[in-house]
Design a protein around this motif. Structure first.
Motif, PDB file in Angstrom:
ATOM      1  N   GLN A  80      43.953  72.650  60.531  1.00  0.00           N
ATOM      2  CA  GLN A  80      44.600  73.306  59.390  1.00  0.00           C
ATOM      3  C   GLN A  80      45.784  72.488  58.899  1.00  0.00           C
ATOM      4  N   ALA A  81      46.546  71.933  59.823  1.00  0.00           N
ATOM      5  CA  ALA A  81      47.680  71.101  59.426  1.00  0.00           C
ATOM      6  C   ALA A  81      47.224  69.848  58.684  1.00  0.00           C
ATOM      7  N   TYR A  82      46.112  69.274  59.135  1.00  0.00           N
ATOM      8  CA  TYR A  82      45.599  68.075  58.454  1.00  0.00           C
ATOM      9  C   TYR A  82      45.109  68.409  57.042  1.00  0.00           C
ATOM     10  N   LYS A  83      44.426  69.523  56.874  1.00  0.00           N
ATOM     11  CA  LYS A  83      43.947  69.900  55.543  1.00  0.00           C
ATOM     12  C   LYS A  83      45.105  70.140  54.582  1.00  0.00           C
ATOM     13  N   ARG A  84      46.194  70.727  55.083  1.00  0.00           N
ATOM     14  CA  ARG A  84      47.355  70.948  54.220  1.00  0.00           C
ATOM     15  C   ARG A  84      48.037  69.634  53.871  1.00  0.00           C
ATOM     16  N   SER A  85      48.085  68.710  54.826  1.00  0.00           N
ATOM     17  CA  SER A  85      48.803  67.457  54.597  1.00  0.00           C
ATOM     18  C   SER A  85      48.097  66.538  53.605  1.00  0.00           C
ATOM     19  N   ILE A  86      46.796  66.769  53.382  1.00  0.00           N
ATOM     20  CA  ILE A  86      46.058  65.893  52.462  1.00  0.00           C
ATOM     21  C   ILE A  86      46.678  65.903  51.070  1.00  0.00           C
ATOM     22  N   ASN A  87      47.157  67.061  50.641  1.00  0.00           N
ATOM     23  CA  ASN A  87      47.723  67.195  49.300  1.00  0.00           C
ATOM     24  C   ASN A  87      49.243  67.378  49.315  1.00  0.00           C
ATOM     25  N   THR A  88      49.887  67.119  50.446  1.00  0.00           N
ATOM     26  CA  THR A  88      51.332  67.315  50.558  1.00  0.00           C
ATOM     27  C   THR A  88      52.025  65.962  50.541  1.00  0.00           C
ATOM     28  N   GLU A  89      53.003  65.830  49.673  1.00  0.00           N
ATOM     29  CA  GLU A  89      53.720  64.562  49.502  1.00  0.00           C
ATOM     30  C   GLU A  89      54.966  64.529  50.367  1.00  0.00           C
ATOM     31  N   CYS A  90      55.218  63.376  50.961  1.00  0.00           N
ATOM     32  CA  CYS A  90      56.398  63.200  51.802  1.00  0.00           C
ATOM     33  C   CYS A  90      57.647  63.095  50.921  1.00  0.00           C
ATOM     34  N   ALA A  91      58.717  63.756  51.333  1.00  0.00           N
ATOM     35  CA  ALA A  91      59.964  63.725  50.570  1.00  0.00           C
ATOM     36  C   ALA A  91      60.646  62.372  50.629  1.00  0.00           C
ATOM     37  N   SER A  92      60.263  61.530  51.576  1.00  0.00           N
ATOM     38  CA  SER A  92      60.902  60.228  51.733  1.00  0.00           C
ATOM     39  C   SER A  92      60.093  59.108  51.091  1.00  0.00           C
ATOM     40  N   CYS A  93      58.846  58.914  51.537  1.00  0.00           N
ATOM     41  CA  CYS A  93      58.038  57.786  51.057  1.00  0.00           C
ATOM     42  C   CYS A  93      57.143  58.147  49.879  1.00  0.00           C
ATOM     43  N   LYS A  94      57.087  59.435  49.517  1.00  0.00           N
ATOM     44  CA  LYS A  94      56.294  59.920  48.377  1.00  0.00           C
ATOM     45  C   LYS A  94      54.795  59.696  48.557  1.00  0.00           C
ATOM     46  N   GLN A  95      54.330  59.528  49.804  1.00  0.00           N
ATOM     47  CA  GLN A  95      52.913  59.372  50.093  1.00  0.00           C
ATOM     48  C   GLN A  95      52.354  60.682  50.647  1.00  0.00           C
ATOM     49  N   LYS A  96      51.030  60.841  50.493  1.00  0.00           N
ATOM     50  CA  LYS A  96      50.377  62.044  51.003  1.00  0.00           C
ATOM     51  C   LYS A  96      50.288  61.986  52.531  1.00  0.00           C
ATOM     52  N   GLY A  97      50.017  63.147  53.133  1.00  0.00           N
ATOM     53  CA  GLY A  97      49.839  63.223  54.576  1.00  0.00           C
ATOM     54  C   GLY A  97      51.011  63.827  55.314  1.00  0.00           C
ATOM     55  N   ALA A  98      52.010  64.325  54.623  1.00  0.00           N
ATOM     56  CA  ALA A  98      53.185  64.911  55.273  1.00  0.00           C
ATOM     57  C   ALA A  98      52.839  66.285  55.844  1.00  0.00           C
ATOM     58  N   SER A  99      53.274  66.537  57.077  1.00  0.00           N
ATOM     59  CA  SER A  99      52.959  67.814  57.731  1.00  0.00           C
ATOM     60  C   SER A  99      54.161  68.446  58.422  1.00  0.00           C
ATOM     61  N   LEU A 100      55.305  67.759  58.493  1.00  0.00           N
ATOM     62  CA  LEU A 100      56.507  68.292  59.134  1.00  0.00           C
ATOM     63  C   LEU A 100      57.403  68.907  58.065  1.00  0.00           C
ATOM     64  N   THR A 101      57.667  70.195  58.166  1.00  0.00           N
ATOM     65  CA  THR A 101      58.449  70.904  57.158  1.00  0.00           C
ATOM     66  C   THR A 101      59.804  71.310  57.724  1.00  0.00           C
ATOM     67  N   CYS A 102      60.797  71.334  56.861  1.00  0.00           N
ATOM     68  CA  CYS A 102      62.133  71.802  57.243  1.00  0.00           C
ATOM     69  C   CYS A 102      62.089  73.317  57.432  1.00  0.00           C
ATOM     70  N   PHE A 103      62.690  73.797  58.545  1.00  0.00           N
ATOM     71  CA  PHE A 103      62.619  75.212  58.872  1.00  0.00           C
ATOM     72  C   PHE A 103      63.726  76.023  58.195  1.00  0.00           C
ATOM     73  N   PHE A 104      64.544  75.386  57.392  1.00  0.00           N
ATOM     74  CA  PHE A 104      65.545  76.151  56.647  1.00  0.00           C
ATOM     75  C   PHE A 104      64.840  76.946  55.555  1.00  0.00           C
ATOM     76  N   GLN A 105      65.275  78.163  55.355  1.00  0.00           N
ATOM     77  CA  GLN A 105      64.599  79.055  54.423  1.00  0.00           C
ATOM     78  C   GLN A 105      64.582  78.482  53.006  1.00  0.00           C
ATOM     79  N   ARG A 106      63.380  78.446  52.428  1.00  0.00           N
ATOM     80  CA  ARG A 106      63.118  78.000  51.060  1.00  0.00           C
ATOM     81  C   ARG A 106      63.410  76.511  50.857  1.00  0.00           C
ATOM     82  N   CYS A 107      63.419  75.735  51.917  1.00  0.00           N
ATOM     83  CA  CYS A 107      63.587  74.288  51.766  1.00  0.00           C
ATOM     84  C   CYS A 107      62.213  73.656  51.545  1.00  0.00           C
ATOM     85  N   PRO A 108      62.032  72.901  50.471  1.00  0.00           N
ATOM     86  CA  PRO A 108      60.707  72.353  50.160  1.00  0.00           C
ATOM     87  C   PRO A 108      60.420  70.999  50.818  1.00  0.00           C
TER      88      PRO A 108
END
Length: 381
Positions: free
Chosen positions: A66-94
């Motif tokens: 499930q994490a891999y399927k979500r990361s396919i379309n998720t962009e990294c906040a640093s390198c702007k590439q797809k495959g990001a799966s680690l999210t900030c746990f602060f409320q409403r942080c994107p």
């Protein structure tokens, strides 16, 4: 696992499905590669620190798919590439990161498996809960659906330089197929085994020419005069001619090889081989549970009357229709172009009487063809 069959392949070319890193990395970084799926790998920490993933007491990583399927379309906040799966746990942080990007950008990792981006990490005061060393030396693996993985092995196209499935010293290349006239014939199966035409494996076994050495034996099942024939070819060196053995049973063809190996071992004073206990079906891989499941899921196998199913009719492999040279079903012989599987009807406890055969209820009518029935558990249904 899908690994190249190259003897001189020393460079690790496996790519992480999350961070796109090549090969194993530092233990305090992304870590070692774990097998995710057929030909897919991911670093241990890339999977472990994903938002959905949790680890069981035995060390299994759950919900990695499930994490891999979500990361396919998720962009990294640093390198702007797809495959990001680690999210900030602060409320409403994107903010979402790859694991290496999160480490390089100063994200804070906590012992309760939470992550804070650099912006929100400064607002927390729990400095004693910060995890400095992210190395994992315990036994960890990715939990996967075994049946689904076997199905993926067989439905995916593979190159000639890679194998499909390896079980110990056996490499499965092709599971084969039975045509309608072969299914209706009683020579392509017996009560314990099915012999699909085109079935191809490679077995690594003792050499017939050199003691204490192993070589590859390429085993296939072919159709010859409407009968299954078992062929084994081997060539230890490129400058030597290939040897071929052909018999009507797997026991007969393998005993030719085993007898040669036994004679060689006797001449060199090595441990005796008790060839009488060697099973041809075992060396052909026809007793391996995964291979049995694949063979029993071939189209039309449910029509076999005197074969004792080991696992029931598990639909692991969907194969295309048999060849239709004319392209028209009407011009082909009957039952030569298509098989339709019998639907598994689920009956409640109140409909037990209606599900019984007519002969049990005392009703004598038209003859009903014999069909094997299997009781499936509720989890399977």
């Amino acid at each position: 696992m899908k690994i190249p069959l190259l003897s001189n392949a020393t460079q690790d070319k496996r790519i992480c499905a999350f961070c796109n890193g090549i090969g194993d990395m530092t233990t305090n970084g992304p870590g070692r590669l774990l097998n995710l799926d057929v030909g897919q790998w991911c670093h241990l920490n890339c999977a472990l620190w994903s938002a959905e993933v949790y680890e069981t007491v035995s060390g299994a990583l759950m919900l990695v798919e499930q994490a891999y399927k979500r990361s396919i379309n998720t962009e990294c906040a640093s390198c702007k590439q797809k495959g990001a799966s680690l999210t900030c746990f602060f409320q409403r942080c994107p903010n979402t990161y790859h694991f290496p990007c999160a480490v390089n950008n100063g994200c804070v990792f906590y012992k309760n498996k939470t992550i804070m981006c650099p912006v929100h990490a400064s607002r927390t005061t729990a400095t004693d809960q910060i995890l400095d060393d992210k190395s994992v030396f315990r036994k960890v693996w990715i939990n996967r659906d075994e049946v689904k993985q076997i199905q993926n092995y067989m439905t995916e196209e593979h190159e000639e330089t890679s194998y499909t499935l390896r079980i110990g010293s056996l490499v499965l290349h092709n599971v084969g197929q039975l045509l309608p006239h072969q299914l209706q014939s009683a020579v392509f199966h017996n009560r314990n085994f099915i012999y699909p035409v085109g079935y191809t494996i490679t077995r690594f076994y003792w050499s017939m020419n050199r003691p204490n050495r192993r070589c590859a034996y390429h085993c296939t099942i072919i159709d010859m005069d409407n009968k299954p024939m078992f062929r084994i070819r081997t060539q230890e060196n490129l400058d030597e001619p290939a040897q071929e053995f052909l018999e009507s049973t797997p026991k007969a063809v393998w005993h030719k090889i085993v007898d040669e190996i036994d004679s060689l071992r006797r001449r060199h004073g090595l441990v005796k081989m008790f060839s009488i206990f060697v099973s041809g079906e075992d060396l052909y891989g026809l007793t391996e549970p995964h291979i049995i499941r694949l063979i029993e899921s071939l189209p039309g196998v449910e029509m076999l009357q005197n074969y004792a199913f080991k696992y029931g009719r598990l639909q692991l492999l969907d194969m295309p229709l048999t060849l239709n040279p004319t392209g028209c079903a009407r011009s082909e012989p009957k039952l030569q172009t298509h098989f339709r599987r019998h639907a598994q009807t689920l009956t409640s406890s109140h409909s037990t009487r209606s599900a019984l055969p007519r002969t049990v209820l005392g009703v004598e009518g038209t003859q009903i063809p014999y069909v094997k029935h299997f009781v499936l558990s509720k989890s399977t249904q």
